[in-house]
Scaffold this active site. Structure first.
Site, PDB file in Angstrom:
ATOM      1  N   LYS A 176       0.884  -1.179   0.000  1.00 43.40           N
ATOM      2  CA  LYS A 176       0.000   0.000   0.000  1.00 43.40           C
ATOM      3  C   LYS A 176       0.916   1.222   0.000  1.00 43.40           C
ATOM      4  O   LYS A 176       1.382   1.677   1.044  1.00 43.40           O
ATOM      5  CB  LYS A 176      -0.876  -0.026   1.264  1.00 43.40           C
ATOM      6  CG  LYS A 176      -2.217   0.636   1.128  1.00 43.40           C
ATOM      7  CD  LYS A 176      -2.193   2.097   0.772  1.00 43.40           C
ATOM      8  CE  LYS A 176      -1.921   2.984   1.979  1.00 43.40           C
ATOM      9  NZ  LYS A 176      -1.627   4.389   1.558  1.00 43.40           N
ATOM     10  N   GLU A 252       9.907   1.572  10.630  1.00 44.46           N
ATOM     11  CA  GLU A 252      10.917   2.614  10.421  1.00 44.46           C
ATOM     12  C   GLU A 252      10.175   3.949  10.477  1.00 44.46           C
ATOM     13  O   GLU A 252       9.409   4.264   9.559  1.00 44.46           O
ATOM     14  CB  GLU A 252      11.637   2.390   9.079  1.00 44.46           C
ATOM     15  CG  GLU A 252      12.356   1.037   9.068  1.00 44.46           C
ATOM     16  CD  GLU A 252      13.105   0.702   7.780  1.00 44.46           C
ATOM     17  OE1 GLU A 252      14.031  -0.104   7.831  1.00 44.46           O
ATOM     18  OE2 GLU A 252      12.748   1.247   6.712  1.00 44.46           O
ATOM     19  N   CYS A 286      13.894  11.057   6.308  1.00 45.63           N
ATOM     20  CA  CYS A 286      13.771  10.813   7.754  1.00 45.63           C
ATOM     21  C   CYS A 286      15.096  11.010   8.477  1.00 45.63           C
ATOM     22  O   CYS A 286      15.130  11.240   9.676  1.00 45.63           O
ATOM     23  CB  CYS A 286      13.266   9.396   7.982  1.00 45.63           C
ATOM     24  SG  CYS A 286      14.386   8.163   7.283  1.00 45.63           S
ATOM     25  N   GLU A 388       9.447  16.688  15.084  1.00 49.90           N
ATOM     26  CA  GLU A 388       9.873  16.523  13.686  1.00 49.90           C
ATOM     27  C   GLU A 388       9.064  17.457  12.786  1.00 49.90           C
ATOM     28  O   GLU A 388       7.841  17.466  12.840  1.00 49.90           O
ATOM     29  CB  GLU A 388       9.638  15.064  13.236  1.00 49.90           C
ATOM     30  CG  GLU A 388      10.116  14.806  11.818  1.00 49.90           C
ATOM     31  CD  GLU A 388       9.752  13.415  11.290  1.00 49.90           C
ATOM     32  OE1 GLU A 388       8.563  13.037  11.346  1.00 49.90           O
ATOM     33  OE2 GLU A 388      10.663  12.704  10.819  1.00 49.90           O
TER      34      GLU A 388
HETATM   35  P1  NAD Z   1       2.446   8.556   7.198  1.00 53.77           P
HETATM   36  O1  NAD Z   1       2.651   7.807   8.456  1.00 53.77           O
HETATM   37  O2  NAD Z   1       1.446   9.662   7.190  1.00 53.77           O
HETATM   38  O3  NAD Z   1       2.003   7.584   6.022  1.00 53.77           O
HETATM   39  C1  NAD Z   1       2.783   6.471   5.657  1.00 53.77           C
HETATM   40  C2  NAD Z   1       1.888   5.418   5.050  1.00 53.77           C
HETATM   41  O4  NAD Z   1       1.003   4.914   6.053  1.00 53.77           O
HETATM   42  C3  NAD Z   1       1.015   5.912   3.912  1.00 53.77           C
HETATM   43  O5  NAD Z   1       0.958   4.912   2.915  1.00 53.77           O
HETATM   44  C4  NAD Z   1      -0.343   6.076   4.577  1.00 53.77           C
HETATM   45  O6  NAD Z   1      -1.440   5.971   3.709  1.00 53.77           O
HETATM   46  C5  NAD Z   1      -0.324   4.913   5.552  1.00 53.77           C
HETATM   47  N1  NAD Z   1      -1.222   5.031   6.702  1.00 53.77           N
HETATM   48  C6  NAD Z   1      -1.577   6.165   7.351  1.00 53.77           C
HETATM   49  N2  NAD Z   1      -2.416   5.862   8.378  1.00 53.77           N
HETATM   50  C7  NAD Z   1      -2.564   4.518   8.386  1.00 53.77           C
HETATM   51  C8  NAD Z   1      -3.299   3.597   9.190  1.00 53.77           C
HETATM   52  N3  NAD Z   1      -4.044   4.008  10.226  1.00 53.77           N
HETATM   53  N4  NAD Z   1      -3.233   2.276   8.891  1.00 53.77           N
HETATM   54  C9  NAD Z   1      -2.480   1.839   7.857  1.00 53.77           C
HETATM   55  N5  NAD Z   1      -1.773   2.666   7.056  1.00 53.77           N
HETATM   56  C10 NAD Z   1      -1.807   3.986   7.312  1.00 53.77           C
HETATM   57  O7  NAD Z   1       3.886   9.090   6.773  1.00 53.77           O
HETATM   58  P2  NAD Z   1       4.251  10.032   5.570  1.00 53.77           P
HETATM   59  O8  NAD Z   1       3.720  11.400   5.865  1.00 53.77           O
HETATM   60  O9  NAD Z   1       3.869   9.359   4.299  1.00 53.77           O
HETATM   61  O10 NAD Z   1       5.861  10.042   5.650  1.00 53.77           O
HETATM   62  C11 NAD Z   1       6.599  10.931   6.410  1.00 53.77           C
HETATM   63  C12 NAD Z   1       7.015  10.287   7.731  1.00 53.77           C
HETATM   64  O11 NAD Z   1       7.697   9.071   7.490  1.00 53.77           O
HETATM   65  C13 NAD Z   1       7.988  11.134   8.533  1.00 53.77           C
HETATM   66  O12 NAD Z   1       7.642  11.064   9.884  1.00 53.77           O
HETATM   67  C14 NAD Z   1       9.318  10.448   8.297  1.00 53.77           C
HETATM   68  O13 NAD Z   1      10.291  10.681   9.299  1.00 53.77           O
HETATM   69  C15 NAD Z   1       8.902   9.023   8.246  1.00 53.77           C
HETATM   70  N6  NAD Z   1       9.904   8.206   7.523  1.00 53.77           N
HETATM   71  C16 NAD Z   1      10.692   7.363   8.225  1.00 53.77           C
HETATM   72  C17 NAD Z   1      11.680   6.602   7.565  1.00 53.77           C
HETATM   73  C18 NAD Z   1      12.613   5.655   8.290  1.00 53.77           C
HETATM   74  O14 NAD Z   1      13.309   4.893   7.619  1.00 53.77           O
HETATM   75  N7  NAD Z   1      12.669   5.685   9.597  1.00 53.77           N
HETATM   76  C19 NAD Z   1      11.802   6.713   6.184  1.00 53.77           C
HETATM   77  C20 NAD Z   1      10.972   7.598   5.506  1.00 53.77           C
HETATM   78  C21 NAD Z   1      10.012   8.342   6.177  1.00 53.77           C
HETATM   79  O1  6OD Z   2      18.564   4.017   2.763  1.00 50.15           O
HETATM   80  C1  6OD Z   2      17.668   3.304   3.243  1.00 50.15           C
HETATM   81  O2  6OD Z   2      17.697   2.068   3.178  1.00 50.15           O
HETATM   82  C2  6OD Z   2      16.529   3.939   3.926  1.00 50.15           C
HETATM   83  N1  6OD Z   2      15.634   3.105   4.471  1.00 50.15           N
HETATM   84  C3  6OD Z   2      16.437   5.288   3.955  1.00 50.15           C
HETATM   85  C4  6OD Z   2      15.401   5.992   4.616  1.00 50.15           C
HETATM   86  C5  6OD Z   2      15.267   7.300   4.408  1.00 50.15           C
HETATM   87  C6  6OD Z   2      14.212   8.047   5.008  1.00 50.15           C
HETATM   88  O3  6OD Z   2      13.609   8.937   4.497  1.00 50.15           O
END
Ligand code: NAD
Ligand code: 6OD
Length: 484
Positions: A176, A252, A286, A388
């Protein structure tokens, strides 16, 4: 108008409802997307279940790995299509998508294909009291159906970072992707077809989170595990959703990452590295550094130098090769980032540069651009230092001692990444080992080796992926004990 469909059991299928896919550079609608309802998510899960008992189950590691290399070949064959789809969905500069996102997607398949062929397993010779002894050895079995839920910032990179090891371990997946960036997940289905991945092994359901495809997937009783990248708050909601059926999770999540700059660093390299760490992908990574702590003796010089870099960035149309700063992903996300810009002023920050909306005088003013922004002068308890923001923004504060810098860097509920800038390698090791995070970089940032553990502490996640950690999450170990 282009239609982006779900992909279930090897077929591209429409659903009952559609939603708009918007170009963040100018706010125009570039495609309609089919939203999967509960029944369609169930169809995808069922297709995955059927696929698990067919040809896919019978393939050995070597043949699965060969097909994953073919998926990488097929991504490379469609390189320009993937780049264009990612650029249109995210607004990221074409140079960045070409250098980072799409090559990494192919690399994710190659690395996990090779790893699954090479990986060994534990075995123990066990002495028993009666002297007959036993042999213990573990075998790796697929978990079954993995639900993969991913965000919008590095759409294909992060989706394939999970899909590749899940398939390498013999699972079937239902993915998804983010509702903001649906295109490349559906395009990947074509690469899967080219590579001979059997129908039902890779399925895509589009939609939103709560009350939509995301929640339908996590709640489905026949999904065996959920792997998720996104906001910490969403991770908490998914955890509740999977609790009833006790699914293993890999999360993550978000970060509020610190960088520590010592006076003995290579100044120019630190400024260049941290300019990337703050502004790459418009700060929507992130791992980005939103808190920078600089030794007081070089504080003013560092702030001036980072300001110059921020002001020399070239915001522009994503498809212009010279652009190095795109828009934010959506109007809603821009409003969130701007609300932190307003809050920073209320909390008493000094805006060294930026702090507002970027205006162009053309269609880009309908897009979601903001100015790259640097603040100083906030207290460590300010919300802008604790929460954040996920935009092209950082706060820079001075420090006087190593202990003070370590304490400030670690004073957060998150624990994803840190970077340390120093020419004193002993200090690099010492400070690095005190960081309460999953990933610490010394004199670099976002330098990746895909065999290394990747994940976060605290609000930044649960578990580690990367290398063997991914194989361990995406498989069930069955220990066989044989009396000799
Ligand atoms: P988000 O949590 O809003 O959405 C991520 C995904 O989850 C989307 O596909 C969304 O539709 C889905 N989703 C939302 N609510 C849900 C629910 N209740 N049940 C199931 N699925 C659901 O995140 P975003 O705004 O798309 O991304 C930004 C965030 O992601 C930031 O906080 C960023 O730090 C984090 N991020 C973390 C990493 C990592 O590797 N740690 C990597 C990239 C992004
Ligand atoms: O490099 C990767 O494998 C990874 N998971 C990066 C995540 C980046 C976050 O936005």
């Amino acid at each position: 108008m282009k239609l982006i469909q779900n992909y279930i059991d090897g077929r591209f299928v429409s659903g009952e409802r559609e939603f708009a896919d918007v170009n963040p550079a100018d706010g125009t609608v570039i495609a309609q997307v089919t939203e999967a309802g509960k029944a369609q998510v169930a169809e995808a899960v069922n297709a995955a279940r059927v696929a698990l008992s067919g040809e896919w189950r019978r393939l050995g590691n070597r043949e699965r790995a060969a097909r994953l290399h073919k998926v990488a070949d097929a991504i490379e064959k469609r390189f320009d299509c993937f780049v264009q789809a990612e650029v249109a969905d995210t607004g990221k500069p074409v140079a960045l998508a070409s250098r980072l996102d799409i090559p990494r997607a192919a690399a994710n398949f190659r690395v996990f294909a090779d790893l699954v062929k090479m990986a060994g397993l534990e075995s123990f010779h066990t002495e028993t009291p009666d002297g007959t002894n036993a042999l213990n050895y573990a075998v790796r079995q697929p978990l079954g159906i993995v639900g993969v839920i991913t965000p919008w910032n590095l759409p294909l990179l992060l989706l394939t970072w999970k899909v590749a090891p899940a398939l390498a371990c013999g699972n079937a997946v239902v993915v998804k992707p983010s509702e903001e960036t649906p295109a490349t997940a559906t395009l990947l289905a074509e690469a899967m077809q080219d590579a001979g991945i059997p129908n039902g092994v890779y399925n895509v359901v589009h939609g939103f989170g709560s009350g939509s495809a995301g929640e339908f997937l996590t709640q489905h009783p026949d999904v065996d595990a959920v792997t998720f990248t996104g906001e910490s708050r969403t991770g908490a909601a998914i955890m509740q959703s999977v609790a009833a059926t006790v699914k293993p999770v890999s999360f993550e999540l978000g970060g509020k990452n610190a960088a520590i700059v010592f006076a003995d660093c290579n100044f120019d390299e630190a400024v260049k590295g941290l300019s990337d760490a703050v502004f790459l992908n418009t700060g929507q990574v992130c791992l980005c550094a939103e808190r920078i702590y600089v030794e007081r003796t070089i504080f003013t010089a560092f702030v001036d130098a980072l300001k110059q870099r921020a002001e020399s960035l070239n915001p522009g149309w994503p498809n212009d090769e010279k652009t190095d700063l795109g828009p934010l992903i959506s109007a809603q996300h821009r409003e969130k980032v701007l609300s932190y810009y307003r809050l920073a002023r209320q909390e008493g920050a000094t805006a060294v540069t930026g702090g507002g909306v970027r205006q162009f005088g053309d269609e880009r003013d309908n897009g979601f651009y903001v100015q790259p922004t640097i603040y100083t002068g906030l207290s460590e308890s300010a919300r802008c230092v604790k929460e954040e923001i996920f935009g092209p923004v950082c706060h820079i504060a001075p420090f006087d001692s190593e202990e003070e810098a370590v304490a400030m860097a670690n004073d957060t509920k998150y624990g994803l990444a840190a970077s340390i800038w120093t020419s004193n390698l002993k200090r690099g090791h010492r400070v690095g080992q005190q960081m309460k995070v999953g990933i610490t970089w010394v004199n670099c940032w976002f330098l990746r080796d895909l065999r290394t553990p990747f994940g976060g502490a605290g609000l930044s996640g649960i578990g580690r992926e990367g290398g063997m950690h991914s194989l361990n999450f995406y498989s069930e170990l069955n220990n066989i004990c044989i009396r000799l």
